[in-house]
Design an enzyme around this catalytic site. Structure first.
Site, PDB file in Angstrom:
ATOM      1  N   HIS A  85      -7.803  -2.859  -7.571  1.00 29.94           N
ATOM      2  CA  HIS A  85      -7.635  -2.181  -6.188  1.00 29.94           C
ATOM      3  C   HIS A  85      -8.856  -1.888  -5.539  1.00 29.94           C
ATOM      4  O   HIS A  85      -9.323  -0.876  -5.609  1.00 29.94           O
ATOM      5  CB  HIS A  85      -6.999  -0.996  -6.427  1.00 29.94           C
TER       6      HIS A  85
ATOM      7  N   ARG B 224       0.926  -1.247  -0.120  1.00 29.94           N
ATOM      8  CA  ARG B 224       0.102  -0.031   0.026  1.00 29.94           C
ATOM      9  C   ARG B 224       0.917   1.337  -0.076  1.00 29.94           C
ATOM     10  O   ARG B 224       0.506   2.283  -0.820  1.00 29.94           O
ATOM     11  CB  ARG B 224      -0.841   0.218   1.295  1.00 29.94           C
TER      12      ARG B 224
ATOM     13  N   TYR C  18     -16.496  14.710 -14.227  1.00 29.49           N
ATOM     14  CA  TYR C  18     -16.357  15.666 -15.074  1.00 29.49           C
ATOM     15  C   TYR C  18     -15.186  15.564 -15.795  1.00 29.49           C
ATOM     16  O   TYR C  18     -14.851  16.399 -16.694  1.00 29.49           O
ATOM     17  CB  TYR C  18     -16.589  16.862 -14.253  1.00 29.49           C
TER      18      TYR C  18
END
Length: 261
Positions: free
Chosen positions: A64, A18, A108
């Site tokens: 993930h 991680r 967006y």
């Protein structure tokens, strides 16, 4: 004994899976997964841009499964020229700016890999240049590392914090790193030349340190580098022009500090 044994195993797993970059490709695991997901789904320079929400969704589904906020946050950082010396993506839309403004929501924005990443990160992937392992569900495979052609651990700044350890790497000028790397290969450079590399940042700034101090810090591999912004004064128009800011400092915060004296 059981707690000690399990916590050490857990801590090692979190650090490797991680939090920390891999020295071989200079990427954190989630960054590698995001980039490889884009590559494997054809989000490449020769194809149209793809909605970020779609990139995030397929990354979570296949590589993930830890939440869309961390995945989109990773994609944002990979796409910001004021945070990365070498940007691997070709973003479209509002991805934040050096003034401290944040990127727009993933619905967006759009993105795809750029030509640089295809050459520097993925060239050789089809030739088995790196090993592959099953993904978390076993339905596909992913590379252990990407076949990077440059030491991106020295070029792109990353931060990681986990169980018992935190890390933040310094970055250096791309041309300088390549020169030293080629010199080490052909024998014209030595290890000492590596320590002489002067830190360089995406936002510029001026290092307030001597070369001897830089060499000492590079050898310690732990410490602080003092950087200040660059400005020019326009006396005729009574203006201060901010040309470069220290890495990690937003231009808005720098302006406020100047006003405050």
């Amino acid at each position: 004994d059981l707690v000690s044994e399990k916590m050490i195993a857990y801590g090692s797993y979190v650090l490797e899976d991680r939090a920390l970059i891999d020295i071989r490709d200079g990427l954190k695991p989630v960054q590698r997964k995001v980039l490889y997901n884009m590559y494997s789904h054809g989000t490449t320079p020769d194809k149209p841009h793809k909605k970020s929400a779609s990139i995030v969704g397929t990354t979570i589904a296949l590589f993930h499964p830890h939440g869309e906020a961390s995945v989109y946050g990773t994609l944002i950082r990979l796409s910001q020229k004021h945070k990365q010396q070498v940007v691997f993506t070709d973003p479209m839309g509002n991805w934040g700016f050096i003034d401290g403004s944040e990127a727009a929501a993933q619905r967006y924005t759009e993105n795809r890999l750029n030509k640089l990443s295809m050459d520097l990160l993925f060239d050789g992937l089809k030739d088995n240049a790196v090993p592959f392992i099953p993904n978390f569900s076993g339905e596909t495979e992913e590379p252990v590392v990407l076949p990077a052609k440059l030491p991106f651990a020295l070029l792109n700044q990353q931060e990681g914090i986990a169980y018992g350890l935190a890390a933040k790497n310094i970055t250096y000028n791309v041309s300088d790193v390549i020169d030293v790397l080629v010199g080490l290969i052909d024998g014209t450079k030595t290890e000492e030349d590596v320590y002489k590399l002067v830190p360089d940042f995406p936002t510029g700034g001026q290092l307030k340190m001597s070369l001897n101090e830089i060499i000492t810090q590079n050898k310690k591999n732990n410490g602080k580098y003092t950087v200040r912004g660059k400005t020019s004064i326009d006396f005729e128009n009574k203006k201060i022009n901010i040309l470069e800011v220290p890495f990690g400092v937003t231009s808005n915060s720098l302006i406020q500090s100047i006003i405050a004296g």
